[in-house]
Design an enzyme around this catalytic site. Structure first.
Site, mmCIF file in Angstrom:
data_model
loop_
_atom_site.group_PDB
_atom_site.id
_atom_site.type_symbol
_atom_site.label_atom_id
_atom_site.label_comp_id
_atom_site.label_asym_id
_atom_site.label_seq_id
_atom_site.Cartn_x
_atom_site.Cartn_y
_atom_site.Cartn_z
ATOM 1 N N ASP A 77 0.890 -1.058 -0.051
ATOM 2 C CA ASP A 77 -0.054 0.033 -0.022
ATOM 3 C C ASP A 77 0.674 1.218 0.046
ATOM 4 O O ASP A 77 2.061 1.157 0.178
ATOM 5 C CB ASP A 77 -1.120 -0.032 1.285
ATOM 6 N N GLU A 85 -0.058 -1.112 5.814
ATOM 7 C CA GLU A 85 1.256 -0.796 6.611
ATOM 8 C C GLU A 85 0.874 0.836 6.804
ATOM 9 O O GLU A 85 1.337 1.375 7.833
ATOM 10 C CB GLU A 85 2.385 -1.003 5.746
HETATM 11 ZN ZN LIG Z 1 6.926 2.464 3.972
#
Ligand SMILES: [Zn+2]
Length: 390
Positions: A76, A138
């Protein structure tokens, strides 16, 4: 060879072309990677989220034995909204030795280079496997990778080393701070502001807790050790957002705020949480309940990213230093998934191409020299795993 072949740059271009902003699905990217891996006969496994719109992916090249190396990164990226880009963020564009695009530095290039090297890994006579781990979410608090770390043992023999490819300019990073985020909700009692003794002000209660957070922050600042390599060299706090009350003349019934601390490796997160909980139970809740016995304060965890602790004689550090030729290690201020792999008992360091300076910004880029350095790193890894003694 029948498998699909991409140069590292071509693979970066492909991965950047998927808009995998954390709020969106990453499944198109995952499906593309699976299709590529299938063309090489590489085994892979998804760890999907409960909504079924995002997934981690773990693939393995080489023998199905323990002691492998995990190359880990998140799929992401942060949003491009309200950022002025000179080119389309989801089209990688090379110019003057730099490759522009969202995720080029943070951190699709690392994953792309590892994936582009799959045919090389496959041809090498690897004595231990190379696992490539792609996570989701993340950038919103390392929320996705947990299921993959938990499920790792059911899918692959226990690996020995995790290399997290966040942008460190290929320096070996063996420590970073942790991130602990919370959402506190306060429910008091509304009243006319001329009669505050009949209400229980959620905003004033919040103020007391925010003050406590400021006190904790000051304590940490004053206890900083001179030889601590972090900047700043202590655990820091932030109250990121406060929402409470409705009007000037109403004692506010409801207030909520989000806050975090960024924990120095070795510092005690539980002790900080215990101080906060004690203040709620012994001071702030009694203050509200003096006029309104049903008052409530609840705090829930939003994210827990453990710090990455320096390991004594760490296998990951030794390998990353060997492959990069580094003779020193660094620390970084940002959190990564590395702390979570390490907390699961795996030797872990952070080492990846590109600079964090360019991350999250408009016109994010990676230097092509960094792409080359990472490719060299991957080739050396394959050689080392073919002859682990050299
Ligand atoms: Zn990163």
């Amino acid at each position: 060879m029948t498998g699909k072949v991409f140069s590292p740059l071509e693979m970066i271009e492909r991965l950047v072309s998927f808009d995998t902003t954390s709020a969106k699905s990453n499944l198109e990217l995952i499906a593309f990677v699976e299709d590529y891996l299938d063309s090489h006969g590489i085994r892979h496994h998804r760890f999907a989220n409960s909504e079924g719109n995002k997934s981690n992916l773990l693939c393995s090249v080489g023998p199905d034995v323990k002691g492998g190396i995990v190359l880990s990164g998140h799929s992401d990226v942060v949003p491009v909204t309200d950022q002025a880009w000179d080119s389309d963020p989801f089209t990688a564009v090379a110019k003057d030795g730099l490759l522009y695009g969202r995720g080029t530095a943070d951190m699709k290039s690392f994953l792309a280079i590892a994936l582009a090297m799959v045919p090389t890994f496959k041809e090498s006579k690897l004595t231990k496997p190379i696992h490539i781990a792609l996570s989701y979410d993340e950038e919103v608090g390392c929320l996705g990778v947990g299921s993959m770390i938990e499920g790792l043992k059911d899918v692959i023999p226990t690996p020995s080393i995790v290399l997290v490819g966040e942008p460190t300019s290929m320096q070996v990073v063996n420590a970073h701070k942790g991130v602990f985020g919370f959402h506190t909700t306060i429910d008091g009692q509304a009243a006319h502001s001329s009669l505050p003794h009949l209400g229980a002000s959620a905003n004033l209660a919040a103020g007391r807790l925010v003050n406590l957070i400021a006190d904790l922050a000051e304590e940490k600042r004053q206890s900083a050790s001179a030889d601590c390599p972090f900047e700043p060299p202590y655990t820091t706090f932030n109250v990121g957002q406060i929402n409470g009350g409705t009007a000037l003349n109403i004692v506010p019934r409801h207030c909520e705020f989000v806050w975090e601390f960024r924990l120095l490796p070795g510092d005690d997160a539980q002790a900080i949480i215990a101080r906060y909980e004690a203040a709620v139970a012994e001071e702030v809740l009694p203050y509200l309940r003096a006029t309104f016995p049903a008052a409530q304060i609840t705090t829930r965890s939003i994210c827990t990213v453990p710090p990455l602790e320096p390991e004594e004689n760490g296998a990951a550090e030794a390998l990353a230093c060997h492959l990069t030729g580094a003779n020193a290690t660094n620390v970084v201020a940002y959190g990564t998934e590395g702390g979570m792999f390490q907390a699961a008992g795996l030797s872990t360091v952070v080492c990846g191409p590109g600079s964090i300076e360019q991350a999250h910004k408009p016109n994010e880029f990676i230097a092509l020299s960094q792409v080359e350095a990472c490719e060299t790193f991957m080739r050396k890894l394959a050689a080392w795993l073919s002859h682990p003694s050299t």
